[in-house]
Motif scaffolding. Structure first.
Motif, PDB file in Angstrom:
ATOM      1  N   ASN A 275     -35.519  68.153  37.648  1.00  0.00           N
ATOM      2  CA  ASN A 275     -34.870  67.613  38.838  1.00  0.00           C
ATOM      3  C   ASN A 275     -35.862  67.521  39.990  1.00  0.00           C
ATOM      4  O   ASN A 275     -36.641  68.450  40.229  1.00  0.00           O
ATOM      5  CB  ASN A 275     -33.687  68.495  39.213  1.00  0.00           C
ATOM      6  CG  ASN A 275     -32.693  68.575  38.068  1.00  0.00           C
ATOM      7  OD1 ASN A 275     -32.348  67.559  37.463  1.00  0.00           O
ATOM      8  ND2 ASN A 275     -32.269  69.777  37.731  1.00  0.00           N
TER       9      ASN A 275
ATOM     10  N   GLY B  59     -33.661  64.069  37.202  1.00  0.00           N
ATOM     11  CA  GLY B  59     -32.571  64.237  38.164  1.00  0.00           C
ATOM     12  C   GLY B  59     -33.090  63.806  39.535  1.00  0.00           C
ATOM     13  O   GLY B  59     -33.567  64.614  40.324  1.00  0.00           O
TER      14      GLY B  59
ATOM     15  N   GLU C 187     -32.157  59.168  36.851  1.00  0.00           N
ATOM     16  CA  GLU C 187     -30.752  58.820  37.067  1.00  0.00           C
ATOM     17  C   GLU C 187     -30.612  57.642  38.040  1.00  0.00           C
ATOM     18  O   GLU C 187     -29.717  56.812  37.905  1.00  0.00           O
ATOM     19  CB  GLU C 187     -30.000  60.041  37.609  1.00  0.00           C
ATOM     20  CG  GLU C 187     -29.950  61.189  36.603  1.00  0.00           C
ATOM     21  CD  GLU C 187     -29.281  62.451  37.159  1.00  0.00           C
ATOM     22  OE1 GLU C 187     -28.607  62.356  38.202  1.00  0.00           O
ATOM     23  OE2 GLU C 187     -29.448  63.517  36.546  1.00  0.00           O
TER      24      GLU C 187
ATOM     25  N   VAL D 211     -30.802  68.755  25.258  1.00  0.00           N
ATOM     26  CA  VAL D 211     -30.227  69.340  26.473  1.00  0.00           C
ATOM     27  C   VAL D 211     -29.558  70.673  26.122  1.00  0.00           C
ATOM     28  O   VAL D 211     -29.013  70.842  25.024  1.00  0.00           O
ATOM     29  CB  VAL D 211     -29.188  68.369  27.101  1.00  0.00           C
ATOM     30  CG1 VAL D 211     -28.607  68.949  28.387  1.00  0.00           C
ATOM     31  CG2 VAL D 211     -29.797  66.984  27.387  1.00  0.00           C
TER      32      VAL D 211
HETATM   33  N1  ARG Z   1     -31.401  67.078  34.825  1.00  0.00           N
HETATM   34  C1  ARG Z   1     -30.409  67.797  34.088  1.00  0.00           C
HETATM   35  C2  ARG Z   1     -30.599  69.312  34.305  1.00  0.00           C
HETATM   36  O1  ARG Z   1     -31.611  69.742  34.783  1.00  0.00           O
HETATM   37  C3  ARG Z   1     -30.458  67.521  32.602  1.00  0.00           C
HETATM   38  C4  ARG Z   1     -30.264  66.082  32.205  1.00  0.00           C
HETATM   39  C5  ARG Z   1     -29.982  65.957  30.751  1.00  0.00           C
HETATM   40  N2  ARG Z   1     -30.020  64.595  30.252  1.00  0.00           N
HETATM   41  C6  ARG Z   1     -28.998  63.758  30.327  1.00  0.00           C
HETATM   42  N3  ARG Z   1     -29.111  62.529  29.886  1.00  0.00           N
HETATM   43  N4  ARG Z   1     -27.868  64.131  30.840  1.00  0.00           N
HETATM   44  O2  ARG Z   1     -29.702  70.077  33.957  1.00  0.00           O
END
Ligand code: ARG
Length: 565
Positions: free
Chosen positions: A123, A160, A255, A328
């Motif tokens: 993120n 993110g 995103e 994930v």
């Molecule tokens: N950025 C998110 C986190 O740190 C995870 C994203 C996972 N990938 C997805 N396509 N939702 O928790």
């Protein structure tokens, strides 16, 4: 050219023998056995279905198998298995064929298959944590293995980089401007902004306005946002470089990239009656869950779920993915079940495309609790890696007192990063594991270092033998330990296929660990450098193929395998 594994050739032979005995279209499974080189099952099940005596059927099959210069013996075992022993010549021919191929005989079963792998996903303006480390390491191993098997892989680092948190962060920076900040400074600003957001309602309002400005593309706001993203990406790239992971800024499709598609996603779902308004929010309900997937919040904003739907539709529709993987944290499993279910109903995910949440467990501290700093904060990934490399330097230096400077650093890097990766990959991914730097750097045991030493030892044997790539003499008799090694080596391609079928890199770890042990047993019982004639040649060939297999296997796990350690 792919060289079919011995087990595959035997499976064909047993199928043919079953056909002679009147049993058709059975794919017998061939496994390694304590009592013979291989054992075939499949007879048992068919005998049951055909109401025939399993041992009698097994005897017919055994009798129909042609023994000779390849198959040494076929006999009935247990309630209806067939034991199969190969000749030394057959094993040596297999060794020679695989050694002659730079791909070690491994085929390309993935060719023509496009896989999109969503992994790493840190993120912006936040520290990467151990969860991101797991996703990055597991994702990288899967990408490498799929590519090695001939697949087309599209990497997607789903950063993110979007959401309401950017409102407060950007607002804080607009009100307290400062020159482009380092990642460490960004984290501080983030904390300050968050505290102000909670304590000061007027600031919170301005931050919310800022979110609207960002989403509507206000130039000044977007410019600050861009800086935050760029700085974070520089930091992530530093971590990826340190890790030796093949992710570049070109693979980052965050995103934010799906922002423009979100209203369309919502409309389409609503018009199709798949999404309905509930408490002001646009939701997709599923029969397996009491919580729905929230496509649009009651304040009109879009979140994580809508973004994943848009990304999925794009990956299938525009990138023509045959397979979607999401590496994930396991705690997000309901989210992905809901996303896949909604996308299936919308027709974006059809039966020809597979979508899998490649879920992983948590990293725990030695106290068995989630891995954090003493004060409960997130452990900086860079610090964790630096610590592992420092510890590795001590281990390497103790083994090689003469090694100093850049050479020592380089090996410490290979060993330290390899240890972190192996410890992560060797645990079944859905399980939690304890981060224990002492254990993961042990020279013996199931560690990356153990495998790296096994590989380096083989390279040093070969260097002392001074031989180029060796010939195989298929007429020389084999020692039991040599046979065992050839048979273990021959399981490599099947292991890689299993990794891809289950998305479980630990299967490759387990295979390589066992291979290193089988090699050690061979080396203890079969002198290589003191041997002469064809025995020496064949043993050197075994060293070659084992060394190359360990090297390829470690590389597919993303672990370096230096020739010297
Ligand atoms: N950025 C998110 C986190 O740190 C995870 C994203 C996972 N990938 C997805 N396509 N939702 O928790």
């Amino acid at each position: 050219m792919a060289v079919p594994p011995l087990a595959a050739s035997l499976s064909d032979a047993v199928s043919a023998a079953l056909a002679t005995a009147g049993v058709f279209e059975v794919a017998p499974r061939i496994r390694r056995s304590q009592h013979a080189d291989f054992q075939a099952d499949g007879v048992l099940a068919s005998a049951g279905a055909l109401r025939r005596d399993p041992r009698a059927l097994a005897a017919e099959v055994a009798a129909a198998l042609p023994t000779g210069d390849r198959l040494a013996a076929a006999s009935v075992a247990g309630p209806g298995f067939v034991n199969l022993d190969l000749t030394d010549g057959a094993l040596l021919d297999q060794l020679a064929a695989r050694l002659a191929d730079p791909r070690l005989g491994v085929g390309t079963p993935e060719s023509g298959v496009t896989t999109v792998v969503d992994y790493s996903q840190p993120n912006v303006a936040k520290e990467m944590h151990v969860g991101h480390l797991r996703s990055t390491i597991i994702g990288d191993a899967l990408v490498r293995t799929l590519e090695h098997l001939g697949g087309d892989v599209i990497r997607r680092n789903h950063l993110g980089d979007w959401g309401t948190q950017f409102g407060m962060l950007i607002q804080r920076l607009v009100e307290h401007p400062e020159p482009p900040a380092s990642m460490g400074r960004l984290l501080e600003i983030y904390r300050t902004a968050q505290a102000q957001f909670e304590a000061d309602p007027a600031f919170a309002d301005r931050a919310r306005q800022r979110v609207v400005a960002l989403q509507s593309g206000d130039r000044a706001t977007v410019a600050v946002w861009r800086e935050l993203v760029d700085e974070s990406e520089r930091y992530f790239t530093e971590v990826y470089d340190r890790l030796g992971v093949r992710l570049t800024p070109a693979d980052a499709v965050g995103e934010s990239a799906y922002n423009a598609a979100l209203p369309g996603i919502a409309d389409e779902l609503e018009r199709a009656g798949i999404a309905v308004i509930s408490d002001g929010a646009l939701c997709v309900f599923a029969d397996f869950s009491s919580t729905p997937l929230i496509v649009r919040k009651s304040d009109g904003g879009f979140g994580y779920a809508a973004t994943d739907l848009a990304a999925l539709r794009q990956r299938v529709g525009d990138l023509h993915a045959d397979r979607l993987l999401y590496v994930v944290d396991a705690r997000q499993s309901l989210h992905f079940r809901l996303v896949f279910a909604a996308a299936t109903r919308a027709g974006w995910l059809q039966a020809t495309v597979s979508a899998t949440h490649v879920a992983f467990g948590s990293v725990l501290g030695r106290d068995g609790r989630p891995f954090r700093t003493r004060s409960g904060g997130t452990i900086r990934l860079i610090d964790l890696l630096t610590d592992a490399v420092d510890r590795a330097r001590t281990v390497v230096a103790a083994k090689n007192p003469d090694l100093t400077g850049a050479a020592l650093d380089e090996r410490a890097q290979a060993v330290g990063i390899g240890a972190v990766k192996y410890a992560d990959l060797a645990t079944g991914r859905s399980r939690d594991y304890v981060y224990d730097p002492d254990r993961m750097l042990a020279l013996t045991g199931d560690t990356g270092v153990y495998l790296q030493y096994a590989h380096a030892r083989i390279r040093s044997i070969l260097a002392r033998a001074g031989s180029a790539r060796t010939q195989v003499d298929a007429t020389a008799p084999l020692h039991a330990a040599e046979r065992a090694l050839i048979l273990d080596l021959d399981g490599f391609a099947e292991t890689l296929s299993e990794v891809v079928a289950s998305y479980e890199p630990h299967r490759l770890c387990a295979y390589l660990h066992r291979l290193a042990q089988t090699f050690t047993a061979f080396y203890d019982q079969c002198p290589v450098l003191r041997a002469t004639g064809p025995t020496r040649t064949n043993r050197l060939a075994l060293c070659h193929l084992t060394g190359d297999t360990l090297h390829t296997g470690l590389t597919l796990l993303g672990i370096e395998a230096p020739d010297q350690l």
